[in-house]
Design an enzyme around this catalytic site. Structure first.
Site, PDB file in Angstrom:
ATOM      1  N   ARG A 149      30.286  28.178  47.645  1.00  0.00           N
ATOM      2  CA  ARG A 149      30.669  29.424  46.953  1.00  0.00           C
ATOM      3  C   ARG A 149      29.742  30.566  47.361  1.00  0.00           C
ATOM      4  O   ARG A 149      30.138  31.729  47.367  1.00  0.00           O
ATOM      5  CB  ARG A 149      30.701  29.237  45.429  1.00  0.00           C
ATOM      6  CG  ARG A 149      31.017  30.522  44.677  1.00  0.00           C
ATOM      7  CD  ARG A 149      31.629  30.332  43.285  1.00  0.00           C
ATOM      8  NE  ARG A 149      31.035  29.291  42.497  1.00  0.00           N
ATOM      9  CZ  ARG A 149      29.786  29.349  41.991  1.00  0.00           C
ATOM     10  NH1 ARG A 149      29.020  30.393  42.184  1.00  0.00           N
ATOM     11  NH2 ARG A 149      29.332  28.336  41.282  1.00  0.00           N
ATOM     12  N   TYR A 173      45.802  53.517  47.288  1.00  0.00           N
ATOM     13  CA  TYR A 173      46.484  52.232  47.137  1.00  0.00           C
ATOM     14  C   TYR A 173      46.752  51.963  45.650  1.00  0.00           C
ATOM     15  O   TYR A 173      45.839  51.994  44.830  1.00  0.00           O
ATOM     16  CB  TYR A 173      45.631  51.118  47.746  1.00  0.00           C
ATOM     17  CG  TYR A 173      46.250  49.772  47.591  1.00  0.00           C
ATOM     18  CD1 TYR A 173      47.407  49.439  48.276  1.00  0.00           C
ATOM     19  CD2 TYR A 173      45.698  48.823  46.740  1.00  0.00           C
ATOM     20  CE1 TYR A 173      47.995  48.200  48.126  1.00  0.00           C
ATOM     21  CE2 TYR A 173      46.286  47.577  46.584  1.00  0.00           C
ATOM     22  CZ  TYR A 173      47.430  47.275  47.276  1.00  0.00           C
ATOM     23  OH  TYR A 173      48.006  46.047  47.115  1.00  0.00           O
ATOM     24  N   ASP A 199      38.040  52.911  52.007  1.00  0.00           N
ATOM     25  CA  ASP A 199      39.102  51.937  52.274  1.00  0.00           C
ATOM     26  C   ASP A 199      39.707  52.347  53.609  1.00  0.00           C
ATOM     27  O   ASP A 199      40.456  53.319  53.701  1.00  0.00           O
ATOM     28  CB  ASP A 199      40.143  51.963  51.149  1.00  0.00           C
ATOM     29  CG  ASP A 199      41.268  50.948  51.366  1.00  0.00           C
ATOM     30  OD1 ASP A 199      41.442  50.490  52.511  1.00  0.00           O
ATOM     31  OD2 ASP A 199      41.979  50.634  50.383  1.00  0.00           O
ATOM     32  N   LYS A 253      46.015  42.943  56.059  1.00  0.00           N
ATOM     33  CA  LYS A 253      46.866  43.849  56.813  1.00  0.00           C
ATOM     34  C   LYS A 253      46.536  43.750  58.311  1.00  0.00           C
ATOM     35  O   LYS A 253      46.736  42.716  58.896  1.00  0.00           O
ATOM     36  CB  LYS A 253      46.706  45.264  56.253  1.00  0.00           C
ATOM     37  CG  LYS A 253      46.769  45.329  54.703  1.00  0.00           C
ATOM     38  CD  LYS A 253      48.117  44.929  54.139  1.00  0.00           C
ATOM     39  CE  LYS A 253      48.131  44.756  52.626  1.00  0.00           C
ATOM     40  NZ  LYS A 253      47.641  45.882  51.847  1.00  0.00           N
TER      41      LYS A 253
HETATM   42  C1  LIG Z   1      46.928  45.921  50.632  1.00  0.00           C
HETATM   43  C2  LIG Z   1      45.902  46.942  50.396  1.00  0.00           C
HETATM   44  C3  LIG Z   1      44.844  46.715  49.509  1.00  0.00           C
HETATM   45  C4  LIG Z   1      44.724  45.429  48.707  1.00  0.00           C
HETATM   46  O1  LIG Z   1      44.603  44.313  49.538  1.00  0.00           O
HETATM   47  P1  LIG Z   1      45.090  42.851  49.046  1.00  0.00           P
HETATM   48  O2  LIG Z   1      44.631  41.957  50.139  1.00  0.00           O
HETATM   49  O3  LIG Z   1      46.577  42.925  48.883  1.00  0.00           O
HETATM   50  O4  LIG Z   1      44.409  42.572  47.756  1.00  0.00           O
HETATM   51  C5  LIG Z   1      43.902  47.711  49.365  1.00  0.00           C
HETATM   52  N1  LIG Z   1      43.966  48.875  50.046  1.00  0.00           N
HETATM   53  C6  LIG Z   1      44.975  49.122  50.909  1.00  0.00           C
HETATM   54  C7  LIG Z   1      45.014  50.419  51.637  1.00  0.00           C
HETATM   55  C8  LIG Z   1      45.974  48.173  51.114  1.00  0.00           C
HETATM   56  O5  LIG Z   1      46.973  48.436  51.960  1.00  0.00           O
END
Ligand SMILES: *Cc1c(COP(=O)(O)O)cnc(C)c1O
Length: 387
Positions: free
Chosen positions: A52, A104, A177, A202
């Site tokens: 962990r 997001y 982000d 993504k």
């Molecule tokens: C998908 C996404 C998230 C969240 O990611 P998860 O893996 O689905 O939790 C955060 N920021 C952006 C810009 C995203 O496209």
């Protein structure tokens, strides 16, 4: 020349060129063990105690990402949301944070409905406007400025360097982000950001088969130390197989992102002059509000994400009906949420975001994969022609 001073595309393709010490394999093994043997004299000389806290299968993915972002260290998380929320959880009750109005959706929801209950003072503003950031920031009280650029679902561009200058002068850290920009197109740490976050679900993984998140820090800091503890104690860690898949996915990051950018640019230019389309939102179009900033802080393309607004007709000026019908009428584009995979996705964004969304009723979000752009354009054309 070796793997560490090579160009980013080389680093990614070879995953830093790591060779397994035991077998000399060029693809690392997957470590599933949850625990590690203690030395007879009661020491743990390998530094590994329990999975962990860390798992050797994380090491390569974290090292590759750290190299690509030009950072000090990275951490893998169970999802993008686990990574993003760990940054906010590392703050203290009463801390003031600035977040964008356009961001997001799930994270915005969590900030509004959960982080505030925990005592964070979350203020949403137009992050694309440095003057608005300057007015809202409270020196000493504001601890974090959260940026997303390009930001879902309007692809709003925030000037990272300008925002970092304002935040740092007030004593606040900046987290970006960078999911949509990817390390291929943008390096937020070099522009002054303290932490970069990715939904590795993504583009980093890129094949729509792993949920994962990452954080990378510019330097060792008390904030980073708290984030590391949060991951180890709350346990939002990635499974070893997913970490291994992520390393594999990142090997093709550069070719995938370049193909998606070229496709998105071609699709944006095609539909920018289309009678059935009211507006195309894409940072690569010269008329787009954030184009000049994007040109400055992104290199090699403007991303694989764009949105189109379908023109409404008599009785439905909002364009909601033809937008949903267009998404229903495509064959190659897949009607699904998410983004950044090799297959192109289309989504009526207001339907999934619900009330309060900044997405207009006629907006379709397009995640451009690596298919032939001409095929994708023809598929959208036939769907629009049916309206
Ligand atoms: C998908 C996404 C998230 C969240 O990611 P998860 O893996 O689905 O939790 C955060 N920021 C952006 C810009 C995203 O496209």
């Amino acid at each position: 020349m070796n793997e560490t001073n090579a160009k980013p595309a080389t680093i990614a393709a070879q995953a830093l060129g790591w060779i397994d010490g035991e077998t000399r394999s060029i693809v690392a093994p997957i470590h599933t063990s949850t625990t590690y043997i203690r030395d007879p004299d009661n020491q743990y000389r390998t530094g590994r105690i329990y999975a962990r806290d860390n798992n050797p299968t994380f090491d390569q993915a974290e090292a590759v990402l750290t190299a690509l972002e030009g950072g000090h260290a990275s951490l893998l998380f169970a999802s993008g949301m686990a990574a993003a929320t760990a940054v906010f959880q590392a703050l203290a009750p009463g801390d003031h944070v600035l977040a964008p109005k356009v961001m997001y959706w799930s994270l915005r929801n969590w900030l509004m409905n959960f982080a505030t209950h925990w005592g964070l003072q979350v203020e949403f503003l137009d992050m694309a406007d440095p003057d608005a950031v300057q007015r809202a920031i409270r020196p000493g009280a504001t601890k974090l400025v959260w940026i997303e650029t390009p930001a879902n679902p309007l692809w709003t561009i925030t000037d990272i360097a300008a925002t970092c200058a304002i935040a740092h002068a007030a004593g606040a850290a900046v987290a970006v982000d960078s999911t949509v920009a990817t390390p291929v197109l943008s390096r937020p740490l070099a522009l002054g950001a303290d932490i970069v976050m990715h939904a590795a679900t993504k583009y980093l993984n890129g094949h729509s088969d792993v949920i994962a998140g990452t954080l990378t820090t510019r330097e060792a800091s008390p904030l980073w130390a708290r984030i590391k503890t949060i991951r180890a104690q709350l346990g939002g860690i990635l499974g070893p197989f997913e970490a291994w898949l992520l390393t594999r996915g990142m090997r093709t990051l550069f070719v995938r992102v370049r193909a998606s950018c070229a496709g998105a640019q071609a699709i944006a230019e095609h539909f920018a002059r289309h009678p059935a389309i009211e507006e195309v939102l894409y940072p690569g179009l010269p008329g787009f509000a954030g184009h000049a900033v994007a040109q400055r802080q992104m290199t090699g393309g403007f991303g694989g994400m764009l949105s189109i607004r379908v023109r409404g007709g008599a009785g439905d000026e909002s364009g909601e009906r033809p937008a949903i019908a267009t998404a229903a009428g495509v064959a190659l584009w897949k009607r699904a949420t998410s983004l950044g995979g090799v297959e192109s996705l289309i989504e009526h964004r207001a339907s999934i975001e619900g009330p309060g969304t900044p997405a207009p009723a006629n907006l379709l979000r397009l995640s451009v994969g690596i298919e032939d752009p001409g095929d994708l354009i023809a598929d959208l054309e036939q769907a629009l022609a049916k309206q």
